[in-house]
Write a protein that holds these residues in place. Structure first.
Motif, PDB file in Angstrom:
ATOM      1  N   ARG A 132     -10.274  18.098  19.475  1.00 26.24           N
ATOM      2  CA  ARG A 132     -11.733  16.971  18.844  1.00 26.24           C
ATOM      3  C   ARG A 132     -11.223  17.595  16.997  1.00 26.24           C
ATOM      4  N   SER A 133     -10.163  17.350  17.198  1.00 26.62           N
ATOM      5  CA  SER A 133     -10.000  17.996  15.026  1.00 26.62           C
ATOM      6  C   SER A 133      -8.812  16.831  15.102  1.00 26.62           C
ATOM      7  N   GLY A 134      -8.517  16.595  14.224  1.00 31.81           N
ATOM      8  CA  GLY A 134      -7.286  16.182  13.496  1.00 31.81           C
ATOM      9  C   GLY A 134      -7.855  14.846  12.476  1.00 31.81           C
ATOM     10  N   TRP A 135      -6.435  14.395  11.891  1.00 33.74           N
ATOM     11  CA  TRP A 135      -6.720  13.746  11.154  1.00 33.74           C
ATOM     12  C   TRP A 135      -5.402  12.806  10.933  1.00 33.74           C
ATOM     13  N   ILE A 136      -5.542  11.167  10.734  1.00 36.63           N
ATOM     14  CA  ILE A 136      -4.671  10.164  10.335  1.00 36.63           C
ATOM     15  C   ILE A 136      -4.904   9.663   9.452  1.00 36.63           C
ATOM     16  N   VAL A 137      -3.548   8.941   8.690  1.00 35.23           N
ATOM     17  CA  VAL A 137      -3.823   8.518   7.312  1.00 35.23           C
ATOM     18  C   VAL A 137      -3.194   7.586   7.603  1.00 35.23           C
ATOM     19  N   THR A 138      -3.539   6.727   6.782  1.00 33.08           N
ATOM     20  CA  THR A 138      -2.303   5.222   6.309  1.00 33.08           C
ATOM     21  C   THR A 138      -1.646   4.888   5.272  1.00 33.08           C
ATOM     22  N   ILE A 139      -0.419   4.776   4.337  1.00 37.95           N
ATOM     23  CA  ILE A 139       0.074   4.241   3.208  1.00 37.95           C
ATOM     24  C   ILE A 139      -0.054   2.991   3.752  1.00 37.95           C
ATOM     25  N   ASN A 140      -0.569   2.250   2.756  1.00 37.64           N
ATOM     26  CA  ASN A 140      -0.612   0.487   2.616  1.00 37.64           C
ATOM     27  C   ASN A 140      -0.351  -0.014   1.904  1.00 37.64           C
ATOM     28  N   SER A 141      -0.121  -1.448   1.567  1.00 37.76           N
ATOM     29  CA  SER A 141       0.192  -2.320   0.004  1.00 37.76           C
ATOM     30  C   SER A 141      -1.203  -2.705  -0.222  1.00 37.76           C
ATOM     31  N   PRO A 142      -1.446  -2.502  -1.475  1.00 39.95           N
ATOM     32  CA  PRO A 142      -1.803  -3.808  -2.503  1.00 39.95           C
ATOM     33  C   PRO A 142      -2.253  -5.364  -2.099  1.00 39.95           C
ATOM     34  N   VAL A 143      -1.113  -4.916  -1.275  1.00 43.80           N
ATOM     35  CA  VAL A 143      -1.158  -6.661  -0.363  1.00 43.80           C
ATOM     36  C   VAL A 143      -2.038  -6.960   0.319  1.00 43.80           C
ATOM     37  N   SER A 144      -2.305  -6.210   0.817  1.00 40.77           N
ATOM     38  CA  SER A 144      -3.672  -5.967   1.794  1.00 40.77           C
ATOM     39  C   SER A 144      -4.986  -6.059   1.612  1.00 40.77           C
ATOM     40  N   ARG A 145      -5.182  -6.075  -0.534  1.00 38.59           N
ATOM     41  CA  ARG A 145      -6.004  -6.478  -0.373  1.00 38.59           C
ATOM     42  C   ARG A 145      -6.094  -7.848  -1.553  1.00 38.59           C
ATOM     43  N   MET A 146      -5.426  -7.919  -2.087  1.00 43.85           N
ATOM     44  CA  MET A 146      -5.057  -9.152  -2.965  1.00 43.85           C
ATOM     45  C   MET A 146      -3.576  -9.945  -2.613  1.00 43.85           C
ATOM     46  N   THR A 147      -3.330 -11.031  -1.618  1.00 43.30           N
ATOM     47  CA  THR A 147      -2.447 -11.016  -0.668  1.00 43.30           C
ATOM     48  C   THR A 147      -1.624 -12.310  -1.924  1.00 43.30           C
ATOM     49  N   TRP A 148      -0.549 -12.039  -2.825  1.00 41.33           N
ATOM     50  CA  TRP A 148       0.373 -13.220  -3.161  1.00 41.33           C
ATOM     51  C   TRP A 148       1.676 -13.690  -2.452  1.00 41.33           C
ATOM     52  N   PRO A 149       2.002 -14.975  -2.994  1.00 49.96           N
ATOM     53  CA  PRO A 149       2.891 -16.244  -2.746  1.00 49.96           C
ATOM     54  C   PRO A 149       3.972 -15.574  -2.699  1.00 49.96           C
ATOM     55  N   GLY A 150       4.714 -15.716  -1.551  1.00 52.09           N
ATOM     56  CA  GLY A 150       6.266 -15.386  -1.480  1.00 52.09           C
ATOM     57  C   GLY A 150       6.640 -14.169  -0.820  1.00 52.09           C
ATOM     58  N   ALA A 151       5.573 -13.407   0.167  1.00 49.09           N
ATOM     59  CA  ALA A 151       5.346 -12.336   0.755  1.00 49.09           C
ATOM     60  C   ALA A 151       4.802 -12.269   2.071  1.00 49.09           C
ATOM     61  N   THR A 152       5.126 -13.357   3.469  1.00 45.91           N
ATOM     62  CA  THR A 152       3.775 -14.061   3.837  1.00 45.91           C
ATOM     63  C   THR A 152       4.224 -12.876   5.193  1.00 45.91           C
ATOM     64  N   GLY A 153       5.350 -12.798   5.509  1.00 48.02           N
ATOM     65  CA  GLY A 153       5.735 -11.613   6.636  1.00 48.02           C
ATOM     66  C   GLY A 153       4.956  -9.996   6.346  1.00 48.02           C
ATOM     67  N   TYR A 154       5.535  -9.781   4.825  1.00 45.62           N
ATOM     68  CA  TYR A 154       4.922  -8.127   4.719  1.00 45.62           C
ATOM     69  C   TYR A 154       4.341  -8.271   4.388  1.00 45.62           C
ATOM     70  N   ALA A 155       2.948  -9.411   4.432  1.00 44.27           N
ATOM     71  CA  ALA A 155       1.352  -9.186   3.851  1.00 44.27           C
ATOM     72  C   ALA A 155       1.251  -9.579   5.113  1.00 44.27           C
ATOM     73  N   GLY A 156       1.535 -10.120   6.247  1.00 48.35           N
ATOM     74  CA  GLY A 156       0.849 -10.011   7.442  1.00 48.35           C
ATOM     75  C   GLY A 156       0.727  -8.742   8.040  1.00 48.35           C
ATOM     76  N   ALA A 157       1.777  -8.334   8.146  1.00 49.42           N
ATOM     77  CA  ALA A 157       1.838  -6.523   8.343  1.00 49.42           C
ATOM     78  C   ALA A 157       1.488  -5.663   8.481  1.00 49.42           C
TER      79      ALA A 157
END
Length: 263
Positions: A132-157
Protein backbone atom coordinates in the motif's frame (compact mmCIF):
# COMPACT_ATOMS: atom_id res chain seq x y z
CA UNK A 1 6.62 10.83 -0.87
CA UNK A 2 9.90 10.77 1.01
CA UNK A 3 12.90 10.26 -1.31
CA UNK A 4 15.57 9.95 1.35
CA UNK A 5 15.85 6.23 2.14
CA UNK A 6 13.63 5.14 -0.75
CA UNK A 7 14.60 2.53 -3.34
CA UNK A 8 14.17 4.02 -6.83
CA UNK A 9 14.38 2.01 -10.05
CA UNK A 10 15.09 4.00 -13.23
CA UNK A 11 14.89 2.52 -16.73
CA UNK A 12 16.98 3.89 -19.59
CA UNK A 13 19.49 4.96 -16.96
CA UNK A 14 22.79 4.51 -18.78
CA UNK A 15 22.85 7.97 -20.40
CA UNK A 16 21.01 11.27 -20.74
CA UNK A 17 17.87 11.93 -18.73
CA UNK A 18 17.85 8.53 -17.02
CA UNK A 19 21.44 8.86 -15.80
CA UNK A 20 20.71 12.37 -14.52
CA UNK A 21 17.62 11.15 -12.66
CA UNK A 22 19.68 8.41 -11.00
CA UNK A 23 22.35 10.89 -9.90
CA UNK A 24 19.77 13.37 -8.59
CA UNK A 25 17.73 10.83 -6.61
CA UNK A 26 20.90 9.29 -5.15
CA UNK A 27 22.03 12.76 -4.06
CA UNK A 28 18.70 13.13 -2.27
CA UNK A 29 19.31 9.91 -0.34
CA UNK A 30 17.65 7.25 -2.49
CA UNK A 31 19.16 3.86 -3.23
CA UNK A 32 19.00 3.92 -7.03
CA UNK A 33 18.70 0.90 -9.29
CA UNK A 34 19.84 1.68 -12.84
CA UNK A 35 18.36 -0.40 -15.66
CA UNK A 36 19.40 -0.40 -19.33
CA UNK A 37 20.75 -2.71 -22.02
CA UNK A 38 24.34 -1.44 -21.96
CA UNK A 39 26.05 -3.11 -19.00
CA UNK A 40 29.32 -1.25 -19.41
CA UNK A 41 27.67 2.17 -19.45
CA UNK A 42 25.57 1.22 -16.43
CA UNK A 43 28.65 0.26 -14.44
CA UNK A 44 30.23 3.61 -15.26
CA UNK A 45 27.12 5.42 -13.95
CA UNK A 46 27.05 3.28 -10.80
CA UNK A 47 30.73 3.94 -10.12
CA UNK A 48 30.11 7.67 -10.56
CA UNK A 49 27.20 7.67 -8.10
CA UNK A 50 29.10 5.61 -5.54
CA UNK A 51 32.05 7.93 -5.96
CA UNK A 52 29.77 10.78 -4.90
CA UNK A 53 28.78 8.86 -1.78
CA UNK A 54 25.48 7.54 -3.12
CA UNK A 55 23.98 4.06 -3.14
CA UNK A 56 23.53 2.48 -6.56
CA UNK A 57 23.26 -0.89 -8.30
CA UNK A 58 22.82 -1.81 -11.93
CA UNK A 59 20.62 -4.37 -13.71
CA UNK A 60 21.03 -5.14 -17.39
CA UNK A 61 17.76 -5.73 -19.25
CA UNK A 62 15.82 -4.91 -22.40
CA UNK A 63 12.67 -3.58 -20.73
CA UNK A 64 10.66 -4.04 -23.90
CA UNK A 65 11.05 -7.82 -23.58
CA UNK A 66 8.62 -9.66 -21.29
CA UNK A 67 11.01 -12.44 -20.24
CA UNK A 68 13.81 -10.01 -19.46
CA UNK A 69 11.49 -7.83 -17.38
CA UNK A 70 10.40 -10.89 -15.38
CA UNK A 71 14.05 -11.78 -14.78
CA UNK A 72 14.74 -8.16 -13.81
CA UNK A 73 11.93 -8.24 -11.26
CA UNK A 74 13.18 -11.46 -9.70
CA UNK A 75 16.75 -10.13 -9.46
CA UNK A 76 15.68 -6.79 -7.96
CA UNK A 77 13.45 -8.43 -5.35
CA UNK A 78 16.17 -10.92 -4.40
CA UNK A 79 19.05 -8.44 -4.19
CA UNK A 80 17.37 -5.25 -2.98
CA UNK A 81 13.63 -5.67 -2.42
CA UNK A 82 10.58 -3.99 -3.91
CA UNK A 83 11.25 -0.47 -5.26
CA UNK A 84 9.44 2.43 -3.63
CA UNK A 85 9.69 4.44 -6.85
CA UNK A 86 9.69 3.23 -10.47
CA UNK A 87 10.71 5.75 -13.13
CA UNK A 88 9.72 4.63 -16.64
CA UNK A 89 12.21 6.64 -18.64
CA UNK A 90 13.40 4.23 -21.35
CA UNK A 91 12.51 5.54 -24.79
CA UNK A 92 13.44 4.99 -28.42
CA UNK A 93 12.31 5.93 -31.88
CA UNK A 94 13.11 8.13 -34.84
CA UNK A 95 10.89 10.87 -36.19
CA UNK A 96 9.55 9.51 -39.47
CA UNK A 97 6.38 9.59 -41.52
CA UNK A 98 4.48 6.34 -41.33
CA UNK A 99 5.29 5.41 -44.93
CA UNK A 100 8.99 6.01 -44.21
CA UNK A 101 9.02 3.59 -41.26
CA UNK A 102 9.68 -0.11 -41.57
CA UNK A 103 7.23 -2.34 -39.64
CA UNK A 104 10.06 -3.70 -37.48
CA UNK A 105 10.97 -0.16 -36.42
CA UNK A 106 7.34 0.60 -35.61
CA UNK A 107 7.36 -2.41 -33.29
CA UNK A 108 10.53 -1.15 -31.61
CA UNK A 109 9.05 2.33 -31.13
CA UNK A 110 5.99 0.79 -29.49
CA UNK A 111 8.00 -1.59 -27.32
CA UNK A 112 10.02 1.27 -25.86
CA UNK A 113 8.57 3.39 -24.28
CA UNK A 114 4.99 2.07 -24.16
CA UNK A 115 5.30 -1.70 -23.73
CA UNK A 116 8.35 -1.22 -21.51
CA UNK A 117 6.43 1.04 -19.10
CA UNK A 118 3.50 -1.39 -19.15
CA UNK A 119 5.68 -4.43 -18.35
CA UNK A 120 7.95 -2.81 -15.77
CA UNK A 121 5.03 -1.25 -13.90
CA UNK A 122 3.10 -4.54 -14.00
CA UNK A 123 6.15 -6.37 -12.63
CA UNK A 124 6.38 -4.35 -9.42
CA UNK A 125 2.78 -3.16 -8.98
CA UNK A 126 1.42 -6.21 -7.09
CA UNK A 127 4.07 -5.79 -4.39
CA UNK A 128 3.41 -2.05 -4.16
CA UNK A 129 -0.31 -2.70 -3.80
CA UNK A 130 0.27 -5.31 -1.11
CA UNK A 131 2.47 -2.82 0.74
CA UNK A 132 0.00 0.00 0.00
CA UNK A 133 2.76 2.41 -0.93
CA UNK A 134 4.82 3.35 -3.96
CA UNK A 135 5.18 5.88 -6.74
CA UNK A 136 5.29 5.43 -10.50
CA UNK A 137 6.71 8.09 -12.83
CA UNK A 138 6.46 8.12 -16.61
CA UNK A 139 8.70 10.40 -18.65
CA UNK A 140 6.84 11.53 -21.75
CA UNK A 141 7.36 13.77 -24.77
CA UNK A 142 5.67 17.04 -25.80
CA UNK A 143 4.39 15.17 -28.85
CA UNK A 144 1.81 13.67 -26.50
CA UNK A 145 0.39 17.19 -26.09
CA UNK A 146 1.08 18.84 -29.44
CA UNK A 147 1.47 16.26 -32.17
CA UNK A 148 3.70 17.38 -35.01
CA UNK A 149 3.98 16.03 -38.56
CA UNK A 150 6.69 13.59 -39.56
CA UNK A 151 6.86 11.51 -36.37
CA UNK A 152 3.92 9.12 -36.63
CA UNK A 153 5.19 5.99 -34.88
CA UNK A 154 6.96 8.02 -32.20
CA UNK A 155 3.88 10.16 -31.53
CA UNK A 156 1.57 7.16 -31.39
CA UNK A 157 3.73 5.43 -28.78
CA UNK A 158 3.91 8.60 -26.68
CA UNK A 159 0.14 9.09 -26.79
CA UNK A 160 -0.20 5.46 -25.69
CA UNK A 161 2.13 6.21 -22.79
CA UNK A 162 -0.04 9.18 -21.83
CA UNK A 163 -3.10 6.92 -21.90
CA UNK A 164 -1.36 4.32 -19.74
CA UNK A 165 -0.49 6.98 -17.18
CA UNK A 166 -4.07 8.25 -17.06
CA UNK A 167 -5.46 4.71 -16.76
CA UNK A 168 -3.07 3.84 -13.93
CA UNK A 169 -4.02 7.01 -12.09
CA UNK A 170 -7.67 5.91 -12.17
CA UNK A 171 -6.88 2.30 -11.25
CA UNK A 172 -4.74 3.23 -8.27
CA UNK A 173 -6.96 5.76 -6.52
CA UNK A 174 -7.04 5.02 -2.80
CA UNK A 175 -4.42 2.27 -2.96
CA UNK A 176 -1.46 4.20 -1.57
CA UNK A 177 0.34 3.96 -4.94
CA UNK A 178 0.61 7.22 -6.87
CA UNK A 179 1.39 8.17 -10.46
CA UNK A 180 3.20 11.16 -11.96
CA UNK A 181 3.87 12.13 -15.56
CA UNK A 182 6.87 14.36 -16.29
CA UNK A 183 6.92 15.99 -19.72
CA UNK A 184 9.98 18.04 -20.69
CA UNK A 185 10.35 20.04 -23.87
CA UNK A 186 13.49 19.74 -25.98
CA UNK A 187 16.29 18.28 -23.87
CA UNK A 188 20.00 18.87 -24.50
CA UNK A 189 20.98 15.21 -24.73
CA UNK A 190 22.50 12.83 -27.28
CA UNK A 191 19.12 12.12 -28.91
CA UNK A 192 19.53 14.46 -31.86
CA UNK A 193 23.14 13.41 -32.47
CA UNK A 194 22.03 9.78 -32.52
CA UNK A 195 19.02 10.51 -34.75
CA UNK A 196 20.23 12.75 -37.59
CA UNK A 197 17.45 14.78 -39.19
CA UNK A 198 15.10 14.61 -36.20
CA UNK A 199 15.86 18.16 -35.13
CA UNK A 200 14.72 19.40 -38.55
CA UNK A 201 11.24 18.08 -37.79
CA UNK A 202 10.70 20.08 -34.62
CA UNK A 203 7.94 22.65 -35.29
CA UNK A 204 9.21 26.22 -35.31
CA UNK A 205 6.84 27.01 -32.46
CA UNK A 206 9.37 25.14 -30.31
CA UNK A 207 11.60 28.23 -30.50
CA UNK A 208 9.35 29.70 -27.79
CA UNK A 209 10.41 26.94 -25.39
CA UNK A 210 13.89 27.08 -23.84
CA UNK A 211 15.76 23.78 -24.09
CA UNK A 212 16.15 21.83 -20.86
CA UNK A 213 19.19 20.01 -19.49
CA UNK A 214 18.91 16.41 -18.25
CA UNK A 215 19.61 17.78 -14.77
CA UNK A 216 16.57 20.08 -14.96
CA UNK A 217 14.39 17.14 -15.95
CA UNK A 218 15.83 15.10 -13.08
CA UNK A 219 14.94 17.88 -10.65
CA UNK A 220 11.39 17.87 -12.05
CA UNK A 221 11.13 14.12 -11.41
CA UNK A 222 12.26 14.59 -7.81
CA UNK A 223 9.69 17.37 -7.41
CA UNK A 224 6.94 15.15 -8.81
CA UNK A 225 7.75 12.35 -6.37
CA UNK A 226 8.42 14.47 -3.28
CA UNK A 227 5.29 16.59 -3.72
CA UNK A 228 3.20 13.81 -5.26
CA UNK A 229 2.36 15.85 -8.35
CA UNK A 230 0.18 14.23 -11.02
CA UNK A 231 1.90 16.18 -13.83
CA UNK A 232 5.01 18.30 -14.23
CA UNK A 233 5.52 20.02 -17.60
CA UNK A 234 8.60 22.12 -18.31
CA UNK A 235 9.42 24.76 -19.39
CA UNK A 236 6.36 26.94 -18.71
CA UNK A 237 5.47 27.60 -22.41
CA UNK A 238 4.80 23.87 -22.72
CA UNK A 239 2.15 24.25 -20.01
CA UNK A 240 0.52 26.92 -22.17
CA UNK A 241 0.58 24.59 -25.19
CA UNK A 242 -0.93 21.82 -23.06
CA UNK A 243 -3.78 24.09 -21.98
CA UNK A 244 -4.31 25.16 -25.59
CA UNK A 245 -4.53 21.50 -26.59
CA UNK A 246 -7.20 20.92 -23.97
CA UNK A 247 -9.35 23.99 -24.63
CA UNK A 248 -8.60 25.01 -28.24
CA UNK A 249 -7.30 21.80 -29.83
CA UNK A 250 -7.96 22.83 -33.44
CA UNK A 251 -6.06 26.09 -33.01
CA UNK A 252 -3.02 24.33 -31.55
CA UNK A 253 -3.17 21.68 -34.26
CA UNK A 254 -3.20 24.36 -36.96
CA UNK A 255 -0.27 26.30 -35.44
CA UNK A 256 1.83 23.15 -35.12
CA UNK A 257 0.97 22.10 -38.67
CA UNK A 258 1.86 25.51 -40.12
CA UNK A 259 5.20 25.64 -38.30
CA UNK A 260 5.99 21.95 -38.62
CA UNK A 261 7.86 19.84 -41.15
CA UNK A 262 6.50 19.44 -44.65
CA UNK A 263 7.26 16.73 -47.15
Amino acid sequence: MRIDGAVALITGASTGIGAAIAVDLARRGAHVLLVARNAEALEERVADIRGRGGRADSFTADVGDQEQVAALGAAVREQVGVPDVVVNNAGAGRWLYLDETEPSELETMTAVPYTAALLVTREFLPDMLARRSGWIVTINSPVSRMTWPGATGYAGARWALRGLTAALRQDLRGTGVGVSEVVPGKVLSDYFANNPGAEDRIPKIDALMPAQTPEQVAAAVALAVARERREVLLPWPLKVADLAGRFTPRLLEKVVALTGHRR
